[in-house]
Design an enzyme around this catalytic site. Structure first.
Site, PDB file in Angstrom:
ATOM      1  N   HIS A 196       7.839 -72.001 -47.526  1.00  8.43           N
ATOM      2  CA  HIS A 196       8.450 -70.825 -48.157  1.00  8.43           C
ATOM      3  C   HIS A 196       9.965 -70.996 -48.102  1.00  8.43           C
ATOM      4  CE1 HIS A 196       9.096 -66.147 -47.767  1.00  8.43           C
ATOM      5  NE2 HIS A 196       9.575 -66.631 -48.894  1.00  8.43           N
ATOM      6  N   HIS A 208       2.427 -71.865 -42.458  1.00  5.50           N
ATOM      7  CA  HIS A 208       3.532 -71.285 -43.220  1.00  5.50           C
ATOM      8  C   HIS A 208       4.861 -71.675 -42.569  1.00  5.50           C
ATOM      9  CE1 HIS A 208       4.982 -68.273 -46.128  1.00  5.50           C
ATOM     10  NE2 HIS A 208       5.852 -67.898 -45.204  1.00  5.50           N
ATOM     11  N   SER A 231       2.863 -68.156 -39.614  1.00  9.42           N
ATOM     12  CA  SER A 231       4.257 -68.558 -39.795  1.00  9.42           C
ATOM     13  C   SER A 231       4.798 -69.115 -38.490  1.00  9.42           C
ATOM     14  CB  SER A 231       5.114 -67.360 -40.224  1.00  9.42           C
ATOM     15  OG  SER A 231       6.484 -67.707 -40.064  1.00  9.42           O
ATOM     16  N   ASP A 242       3.242 -61.600 -47.056  1.00  9.08           N
ATOM     17  CA  ASP A 242       4.042 -62.142 -45.952  1.00  9.08           C
ATOM     18  C   ASP A 242       4.976 -61.084 -45.395  1.00  9.08           C
ATOM     19  OD1 ASP A 242       5.621 -63.685 -44.282  1.00  9.08           O
ATOM     20  OD2 ASP A 242       6.479 -64.923 -45.879  1.00  9.08           O
ATOM     21  N   ASP A 267       8.839 -71.275 -42.832  1.00 10.20           N
ATOM     22  CA  ASP A 267       9.885 -70.421 -43.402  1.00 10.20           C
ATOM     23  C   ASP A 267      11.249 -71.080 -43.313  1.00 10.20           C
ATOM     24  OD1 ASP A 267       8.616 -67.944 -44.229  1.00 10.20           O
ATOM     25  OD2 ASP A 267       8.121 -67.641 -42.107  1.00 10.20           O
ATOM     26  N   MET A 295       6.454 -60.535 -50.853  1.00 11.49           N
ATOM     27  CA  MET A 295       7.076 -60.216 -49.553  1.00 11.49           C
ATOM     28  C   MET A 295       6.799 -58.755 -49.215  1.00 11.49           C
ATOM     29  SD  MET A 295       8.344 -62.940 -48.342  1.00 11.49           S
ATOM     30  CE  MET A 295       8.935 -62.114 -46.863  1.00 11.49           C
ATOM     31  N   MET A 323      13.426 -69.753 -48.484  1.00 10.05           N
ATOM     32  CA  MET A 323      14.321 -68.593 -48.633  1.00 10.05           C
ATOM     33  C   MET A 323      15.733 -69.139 -48.655  1.00 10.05           C
ATOM     34  SD  MET A 323      12.312 -66.065 -46.055  1.00 10.05           S
ATOM     35  CE  MET A 323      11.492 -67.449 -45.282  1.00 10.05           C
ATOM     36  N   MET A 369      15.132 -70.977 -44.051  1.00  8.03           N
ATOM     37  CA  MET A 369      16.194 -69.993 -44.337  1.00  8.03           C
ATOM     38  C   MET A 369      17.551 -70.665 -44.219  1.00  8.03           C
ATOM     39  SD  MET A 369      14.872 -66.877 -41.991  1.00  8.03           S
ATOM     40  CE  MET A 369      13.161 -66.352 -42.003  1.00  8.03           C
TER      41      MET A 369
END
Ligand code: DX5
Ligand code: ZN
Length: 214
Positions: free
Chosen positions: A65, A32, A7, A174, A34, A136, A67, A36
């Site tokens: 990913h 990965h 990540s 993760d 992330d 998760m 979020m 957000m």
């Protein structure tokens, strides 16, 4: 053989392109990313430009990913930015099937993720449609947390569900993963391992990735 998806949340953003190149050359199959939004999770990370920059820096699989709230609004732009897999949260959408179809219509893979408090059974009718299930193992929002053992247990249940349904999406884990707890996750059936701090805070990146793989 498991795949490793470091990540980049824990990387040195002042040197982003080289960080991505480094993990690729150290044996990571996936990268990965992330995303957000400060709404679905209580933190803000980054968006499209980082996916584009990663795309320019590696030919490894970009494992994005999301979020974020309303992922259906932004999926196309993430696909155009270079994502190979887009994973959204079950909790963030009303119609998961529709979004899975939409992501597939961009010619890329679709993943679905569940937060620690969401029971794996909600995925029962979706596992056949997705390419990846992301379990998760911490509350999403921050890197560097400790793995929640009860979440790891969900991998076993999902693996069983997939066997019963005759499908085999990738099972990704993760949050809080280290060389110490990775074997348990593999035994439970995970085949894609996300690790942020364990990889990026290591003195020897290649060795950290090797430890997660073996
Ligand atoms: C948490 C993110 C994770 C996180 C992993 O919300 O989804 O990908 O960055 O970081 P570590 O491995 O440090 O827990
Ligand atoms: Zn993640």
């Amino acid at each position: 053989m498991v795949k490793i998806s470091p990540s980049v949340l824990s990387c040195d953003f002042a040197d982003f392109g080289n960080e991505v190149k480094k993990i690729t050359s150290c044996g990571a199959e996936y990268i990965h990313i992330d995303v957000m939004d400060g709404h679905f999770v209580p933190n803000i990370s980054f968006g499209f430009p980082i996916v584009e920059a990663a795309r320019k820096s590696t030919s490894a699989v970009l494992d994005v990913h999301l979020m974020i709230s309303d992922p259906e609004k932004y999926a196309e732009k993430f696909a155009k930015s270079g994502a190979d897999i887009i994973t959204f949260h079950y909790e963030a959408v009303e119609n998961s099937e529709e979004l899975i179809d939409k992501i597939h219509s961009f010619g890329i893979k679709a993943g679905i993720s569940i937060k620690p408090k969401t029971p794996p059974e909600v995925l029962e009718n979706l596992i056949k449609k997705v390419d990846l299930v992301l379990v998760m193992t911490v509350e999403p929002g921050f890197g560097g947390q400790k793995l929640i053992p009860e979440c790891a247990e969900k991998v076993k249940i999902i693996k069983k569900m997939c066997e019963n349904a005759g499908c085999s999406p990738e099972i990704e884990v993760d949050g809080g993963i280290t060389a110490e707890n990775v074997n348990m996750l593999k035994e439970y059936g995970a085949n894609v391992i996300v690790a942020g701090s364990f990889v990026f805070k290591a003195d020897d990146t290649a060795e950290a990735i090797r430890q997660l793989k073996e």
